[in-house]
Write a protein that holds these residues in place. Structure first.
Motif, PDB file in Angstrom:
ATOM      1  N   THR A 166       0.844  -1.189   0.000  1.00  0.00           N
ATOM      2  CA  THR A 166       0.000   0.000   0.000  1.00  0.00           C
ATOM      3  C   THR A 166       0.882   1.243   0.000  1.00  0.00           C
ATOM      4  O   THR A 166       1.867   1.316   0.732  1.00  0.00           O
ATOM      5  CB  THR A 166      -0.912   0.013   1.231  1.00  0.00           C
ATOM      6  N   ALA A 167       0.525   2.211  -0.840  1.00  0.00           N
ATOM      7  CA  ALA A 167       1.220   3.489  -0.884  1.00  0.00           C
ATOM      8  C   ALA A 167       0.335   4.559  -0.277  1.00  0.00           C
ATOM      9  O   ALA A 167      -0.857   4.649  -0.595  1.00  0.00           O
ATOM     10  CB  ALA A 167       1.569   3.865  -2.322  1.00  0.00           C
ATOM     11  N   PHE A 168       0.905   5.356   0.617  1.00  0.00           N
ATOM     12  CA  PHE A 168       0.213   6.504   1.183  1.00  0.00           C
ATOM     13  C   PHE A 168       0.902   7.769   0.678  1.00  0.00           C
ATOM     14  O   PHE A 168       2.118   7.930   0.862  1.00  0.00           O
ATOM     15  CB  PHE A 168       0.255   6.478   2.715  1.00  0.00           C
ATOM     16  N   VAL A 169       0.148   8.645   0.022  1.00  0.00           N
ATOM     17  CA  VAL A 169       0.682   9.908  -0.480  1.00  0.00           C
ATOM     18  C   VAL A 169       0.122  11.023   0.382  1.00  0.00           C
ATOM     19  O   VAL A 169      -1.088  11.282   0.372  1.00  0.00           O
ATOM     20  CB  VAL A 169       0.334  10.120  -1.966  1.00  0.00           C
ATOM     21  N   ILE A 170       1.005  11.671   1.147  1.00  0.00           N
ATOM     22  CA  ILE A 170       0.582  12.721   2.068  1.00  0.00           C
ATOM     23  C   ILE A 170       0.848  14.070   1.409  1.00  0.00           C
ATOM     24  O   ILE A 170       1.990  14.487   1.233  1.00  0.00           O
ATOM     25  CB  ILE A 170       1.347  12.628   3.409  1.00  0.00           C
ATOM     26  N   GLY A 171      -0.214  14.746   1.007  1.00  0.00           N
ATOM     27  CA  GLY A 171      -0.099  16.018   0.296  1.00  0.00           C
ATOM     28  C   GLY A 171      -0.299  15.833  -1.189  1.00  0.00           C
ATOM     29  O   GLY A 171       0.424  15.076  -1.829  1.00  0.00           O
ATOM     30  N   CYS A 172      -1.293  16.526  -1.738  1.00  0.00           N
ATOM     31  CA  CYS A 172      -1.640  16.349  -3.152  1.00  0.00           C
ATOM     32  C   CYS A 172      -1.506  17.650  -3.923  1.00  0.00           C
ATOM     33  O   CYS A 172      -2.374  18.028  -4.716  1.00  0.00           O
ATOM     34  CB  CYS A 172      -3.053  15.783  -3.291  1.00  0.00           C
ATOM     35  N   GLY A 173      -0.396  18.351  -3.698  1.00  0.00           N
ATOM     36  CA  GLY A 173      -0.010  19.423  -4.597  1.00  0.00           C
ATOM     37  C   GLY A 173       0.507  18.809  -5.877  1.00  0.00           C
ATOM     38  O   GLY A 173       0.368  17.595  -6.108  1.00  0.00           O
ATOM     39  N   PRO A 174       1.119  19.607  -6.759  1.00  0.00           N
ATOM     40  CA  PRO A 174       1.577  19.061  -8.051  1.00  0.00           C
ATOM     41  C   PRO A 174       2.474  17.839  -7.917  1.00  0.00           C
ATOM     42  O   PRO A 174       2.307  16.868  -8.660  1.00  0.00           O
ATOM     43  CB  PRO A 174       2.326  20.245  -8.665  1.00  0.00           C
ATOM     44  N   ILE A 175       3.426  17.848  -6.963  1.00  0.00           N
ATOM     45  CA  ILE A 175       4.320  16.704  -6.868  1.00  0.00           C
ATOM     46  C   ILE A 175       3.604  15.491  -6.296  1.00  0.00           C
ATOM     47  O   ILE A 175       3.839  14.357  -6.720  1.00  0.00           O
ATOM     48  CB  ILE A 175       5.585  17.049  -6.046  1.00  0.00           C
ATOM     49  N   GLY A 176       2.690  15.700  -5.344  1.00  0.00           N
ATOM     50  CA  GLY A 176       1.916  14.591  -4.821  1.00  0.00           C
ATOM     51  C   GLY A 176       1.028  13.969  -5.884  1.00  0.00           C
ATOM     52  O   GLY A 176       0.918  12.740  -5.985  1.00  0.00           O
TER      53      GLY A 176
END
Length: 381
Positions: A166-176
């Motif tokens: 499982t991948a968790f991506v914290i922060g969904c600005g352009p790089i997220g």
């Protein structure tokens, strides 16, 4: 030529000398250039960044009292070559390039150094050896996203994530958002995104996130699949007890060899992979405190301030912290072809386009996460 010049934090359109290609360099007409979060940081924090760069061995980073043309996410058309070039492509050929130049043995960061003016301009210099033709009729808009998507691809590759992790991506600005897109392109089954902004949560879903949470309402760790998930240190200890009880039932079994083999082959119990894409003080501490044991934390967000976290917490959980920056030429080339072949679609990232005279306002608008993710510059507009 016309360019947007940054000095003392002020952005203005100005007439600047047209670039003259040096040895091994080409000049291109810029067709699109993206505004990067690094540009927003450099505008106001460049002196701090420059001191940091000096400490790491690079003394060419921009200073606030200089007149610098920003922009390192660009595509364009070949115009002319300097001496010593192989002239691989005819004038008019559309290309992208790594934003880095070299005169002799001195490299310079394009768009982040006064010595290497960037793509907020009608023309920019590129190194022929670091330049790639745009394949498959890929649009200028998507080709210009090769650079930020390559940053994300490097982060995903450095994470060594497996498809079933499982991948968790914290922060969904352009790089997220780019990391989410690249995780799905890599075949990762479950990607959980966490973001405060409703607009960016919407974009995260469009980029392929399987679950999107508002951290004010729900923690991302509860949104992933349970399965055999390791939730606490007790789970790790019980795994040891369970394994030993089973192995000791087999007479004369050299069970310690199995432990060694498991470690050698990387088959130890593993937690999820967490991508920190926020880059503000306190985020690493939050993740270290809340993430499951044996998680791998990939620090992608660039925090400009001094930060603190508790090493003992990371130690007790056996967290693996890795920091990533940039990409290599192979990753850059592969990213371009992944986009051109439709294996990854960065279209949701693009939320606006401006001409050179709209750049200053675009910087202001990018401060609000509810308005934009990625704004492109069209110097001809």
């Amino acid at each position: 030529m016309k360019a947007v010049v940054c000095s003392e934090g002020v952005l203005e359109v100005a007439d600047v000398p047209a670039p003259e290609p040096g040895a091994g360099q080409a000049v291109i007409d810029v067709r699109r250039c993206g505004i990067c979060g690094s540009d927003l940081h450099a505008r106001v924090h460049c002196d701090e960044l420059a001191e940091l760069a000096v400490a790491t061995g690079y003394d060419g980073f921009m200073r606030s009292d200089q007149r610098v043309v920003l922009g390192h996410e660009f595509c364009g058309e070949i115009v002319d070559y300097g001496r010593g070039c192989r002239k691989r492509w005819r004038p008019g050929t559309r290309v992208v390039a790594l934003p880095i130049l070299r005169g002799g043995r001195q490299p310079q960061l394009t768009g982040l150094s006064e010595a290497a003016p960037g793509g907020y301009a009608e023309q920019v210099l590129v190194q022929e050896s670091m330049t790639f033709p745009i394949p498959n009729g890929l649009s200028d808009e998507l080709a210009a996203l090769t650079e930020p998507m390559a940053v994300a691809w490097h982060a995903v590759r450095a994470s060594r994530i497996g498809r079933k992790q499982t991948a968790f991506v914290i922060g969904c600005g352009p790089i997220g958002l780019a990391v989410i897109s690249m995780l799905k392109a890599a075949g990762v089954h479950t990607v959980v995104a966490s973001e405060n902004s409703p607009r960016r949560r919407e974009l995260a879903a469009r980029c392929g996130a399987d679950a999107v949470v508002d951290p004010a309402v729900e923690q991302p760790w509860t949104a992933g699949p349970r399965g055999s998930r390791i939730d606490g240190v007790t789970d790790i200890l019980n795994l040891g007890f369970d394994a030993m009880e089973k192995l000791r039932r087999i007479p004369n079994l050299p069970w310690w060899y199995l432990f060694r083999m498991t470690h050698t082959l990387g088959l130890d119990p593993a937690g999820p992979v967490v991508f920190e894409c926020v880059g503000v003080p306190g985020m690493i501490e939050q993740i270290v405190t809340a993430a499951p044991p044996r998680a791998r934390v990939i620090v992608v967000g660039v925090c400009m301030q001094t930060d603190h976290f508790r090493p003992a917490m990371a130690i007790n959980k056996e967290l693996d912290l890795r920091s990533v920056f940039g990409y290599d030429p192979g990753e850059f080339r592969d990213t371009l072809h992944m986009i051109a072949e439709g294996r990854v679609d960065p279209t949701p990232l693009i939320t606006g386009t401006v001409g050179l005279d709209g750049v200053a306002d675009a910087f202001t608008e990018l401060a609000s996460p509810e308005q934009h993710a990625k704004i492109l510059i069209d110097p001809t507009a």
